[in-house]
Design a protein around this motif. Structure first.
Motif, PDB file in Angstrom:
ATOM      1  N   ARG A 105       2.130   1.680  -3.426  1.00 29.74           N
ATOM      2  CA  ARG A 105       1.053   2.138  -4.318  1.00 29.74           C
ATOM      3  C   ARG A 105       0.811   3.639  -4.150  1.00 29.74           C
ATOM      4  O   ARG A 105       0.703   4.379  -5.117  1.00 29.74           O
ATOM      5  CB  ARG A 105      -0.236   1.376  -4.021  1.00 29.74           C
ATOM      6  CG  ARG A 105      -1.383   1.715  -4.961  1.00 29.74           C
ATOM      7  CD  ARG A 105      -2.654   1.017  -4.538  1.00 29.74           C
ATOM      8  NE  ARG A 105      -3.177   1.532  -3.268  1.00 29.74           N
ATOM      9  CZ  ARG A 105      -3.930   2.621  -3.167  1.00 29.74           C
ATOM     10  NH1 ARG A 105      -4.260   3.301  -4.243  1.00 29.74           N
ATOM     11  NH2 ARG A 105      -4.364   3.030  -1.992  1.00 29.74           N
ATOM     12  N   LYS A 106       0.755   4.081  -2.889  1.00 31.43           N
ATOM     13  CA  LYS A 106       0.464   5.500  -2.638  1.00 31.43           C
ATOM     14  C   LYS A 106       1.616   6.386  -3.087  1.00 31.43           C
ATOM     15  O   LYS A 106       1.392   7.483  -3.597  1.00 31.43           O
ATOM     16  CB  LYS A 106       0.178   5.720  -1.153  1.00 31.43           C
ATOM     17  CG  LYS A 106      -1.208   5.220  -0.769  1.00 31.43           C
ATOM     18  CD  LYS A 106      -1.489   5.423   0.708  1.00 31.43           C
ATOM     19  CE  LYS A 106      -2.703   4.647   1.150  1.00 31.43           C
ATOM     20  NZ  LYS A 106      -2.532   4.052   2.464  1.00 31.43           N
ATOM     21  N   GLU A 107       2.829   5.915  -2.910  1.00 34.54           N
ATOM     22  CA  GLU A 107       3.980   6.742  -3.258  1.00 34.54           C
ATOM     23  C   GLU A 107       4.230   6.804  -4.771  1.00 34.54           C
ATOM     24  O   GLU A 107       4.479   7.874  -5.322  1.00 34.54           O
ATOM     25  CB  GLU A 107       5.246   6.219  -2.571  1.00 34.54           C
ATOM     26  CG  GLU A 107       5.383   6.715  -1.138  1.00 34.54           C
ATOM     27  CD  GLU A 107       6.505   6.020  -0.393  1.00 34.54           C
ATOM     28  OE1 GLU A 107       7.337   5.351  -1.056  1.00 34.54           O
ATOM     29  OE2 GLU A 107       6.548   6.120   0.841  1.00 34.54           O
ATOM     30  N   ASN A 115       0.064   6.848  -8.008  1.00 35.13           N
ATOM     31  CA  ASN A 115      -1.205   7.486  -7.608  1.00 35.13           C
ATOM     32  C   ASN A 115      -2.247   7.583  -8.718  1.00 35.13           C
ATOM     33  O   ASN A 115      -3.410   7.776  -8.441  1.00 35.13           O
ATOM     34  CB  ASN A 115      -0.950   8.851  -6.943  1.00 35.13           C
ATOM     35  CG  ASN A 115       0.183   9.576  -7.633  1.00 35.13           C
ATOM     36  OD1 ASN A 115       0.250   9.542  -8.864  1.00 35.13           O
ATOM     37  ND2 ASN A 115       1.067  10.186  -6.871  1.00 35.13           N
ATOM     38  N   GLU A 153       0.833  -1.200   0.000  1.00 32.80           N
ATOM     39  CA  GLU A 153       0.000   0.000   0.000  1.00 32.80           C
ATOM     40  C   GLU A 153       0.872   1.257   0.000  1.00 32.80           C
ATOM     41  O   GLU A 153       0.570   2.238  -0.659  1.00 32.80           O
ATOM     42  CB  GLU A 153      -0.919   0.011   1.232  1.00 32.80           C
ATOM     43  CG  GLU A 153      -2.244  -0.694   0.998  1.00 32.80           C
ATOM     44  CD  GLU A 153      -3.158   0.055   0.035  1.00 32.80           C
ATOM     45  OE1 GLU A 153      -3.851   0.986   0.461  1.00 32.80           O
ATOM     46  OE2 GLU A 153      -3.157  -0.279  -1.172  1.00 32.80           O
ATOM     47  N   LYS A 154       1.972   1.167   0.752  1.00 33.85           N
ATOM     48  CA  LYS A 154       2.896   2.293   0.801  1.00 33.85           C
ATOM     49  C   LYS A 154       3.444   2.573  -0.608  1.00 33.85           C
ATOM     50  O   LYS A 154       3.452   3.711  -1.076  1.00 33.85           O
ATOM     51  CB  LYS A 154       4.053   1.964   1.761  1.00 33.85           C
ATOM     52  CG  LYS A 154       4.616   3.187   2.460  1.00 33.85           C
ATOM     53  CD  LYS A 154       5.629   2.804   3.540  1.00 33.85           C
ATOM     54  CE  LYS A 154       7.016   2.699   2.988  1.00 33.85           C
ATOM     55  NZ  LYS A 154       7.957   1.992   3.860  1.00 33.85           N
TER      56      LYS A 154
END
Ligand code: UDP
Ligand code: MG
Length: 313
Positions: free
Chosen positions: A28-30, A33, A25-26
């Protein structure tokens, strides 16, 4: 907008799963986006709380999907189930133990997008943290199989890879029961780039691969992608016929010239043992192929699903 399917095969991974989810998830978010994600967790008949952990993740995140098997079918079956269920434009396969660093995903994605590859694979250049004996046999295996098979198997290649939908469809068309993915991926072809990284040890839990399991997996690879052993036993047979023929000639000539004093009992016993050993060995090789054919002909399903996220609704 592109969509990436992340397939994670899990067998008794209750401890690593939350860590894995947090990490991916980290990433993916970084790094991603503007890209859609779907996570497909394949619970390969785990005996611990893996399924409960997956369901917990699923409650808070609708990107999470799962497939739970009726029993343990093995990692190959789990990966195939994930591949069949995936809907993304790009599909990646990862282990739940973070030995396949999610951080590499951005680089893999960019390589496919910008450099025109169909697939990006990863390979370990070191085997740090692995028993030396295991590394030794792994190296030997790759040497042997690459000599025997037309399909190239890359030493240290992991199952962690990102592929285009086109390549995934090709993999889906290979429905064989004895699955050896490392070979299947080479078999379908397409342009593959390799990214190298140092071995990382698993975050939690322990490896499910015993030496014996790996040995059987190696045999699987050889029988699935090469018929060289069969040729070898034929060649051996021919060679022995030739030797026998020469010996017969020698004996006939010797008898004609020197008469026939009976001797040679010990050498006879040695020869019988040696030749029958070779015969059994060859029979064993044929048996291996026959047993694979037998399993293939039965046409059993590769995996059996007990439940998926769709059952929750
Ligand atoms: N795995 C699986 N089914 C099995 C054995 C393993 O789905 O029967 C999964 C496991 O949960 C992990 C991945 O395959 O996500 C790799 O397994 P492991 O880490 O034990 O292998 P290693 O990295 O030691 O080769
Ligand atoms: Mg592992």
């Amino acid at each position: 907008m592109d969509k990436i399917s992340v397939i994670v095969s899990c067998y008794n991974e209750e401890k690593s799963l939350p860590l894995f989810y947090e990490e991916i998830e980290k990433v993916r978010k970084e790094d991603f986006n503007d890209i859609n994600f779907e996570y497909i967790f394949v619970d390969d008949g785990s005996k611990d709380k893996t399924l409960e952990e997956i369901k917990k993740l699923q409650q808070d995140d609708e990107k999470v999907r799962y497939i739970s098997f009726s029993r343990n079918f093995g990692k190959e079956a789990a990966m195939f189930a994930g591949i069949e269920a995936s809907t993304g434009d790009y599909v990646t396969l990862m282990d739940a133990d973070l030995q396949d660093p999610p951080k590499l995903l951005k680089k893999m994605y960019d390589t496919i997008k910008n450099e025109g590859y169909d697939c990006v694979g990863t390979r370990r250049v070191t085997r740090k943290g692995e028993p030396p004996i295991r590394s030794f046999f792994a190296r030997m295996f790759y040497k042997i199989i690459n000599k025997m098979s037309d399909v190239e198997m890359v030493d240290g290649a992991r199952d962690y890879r990102l592929m285009t939908r086109q390549m995934i469809e090709a993999i889906k068309s290979l429905k064989e029961y004895n699955r050896y993915s490392k070979g299947l991926w080479s078999f379908v072809g397409f342009k593959t780039k390799w990214i190298e990284y140092e071995n990382i040890e698993r975050v939690a839990g322990e490896t499910k691969w015993s030496f014996w399991k790996l040995f059987k997996y190696a045999l699987e690879g050889i029988t699935a992608f090469s018929t060289t052993p069969l040729i070898m036993s034929s060649v051996l047979g021919l060679l022995f016929c030739l030797i026998a023929f020469i010996i017969i000639l020698i004996i006939i000539i010797r008898t004609l010239v020197y008469g026939d004093p009976t001797s040679g009992w010990p050498s006879m016993v040695c020869i019988i043992f040696f030749v029958s050993g070779i015969q059994l060995f060859s029979l064993g090789i044929i048996g291996q192929y026959l047993s694979k054919t037998y399993l293939e002909v039965k046409n059993r399903p590769i995996y059996i699903v007990k439940e998926t996220e769709k059952d929750l609704k």
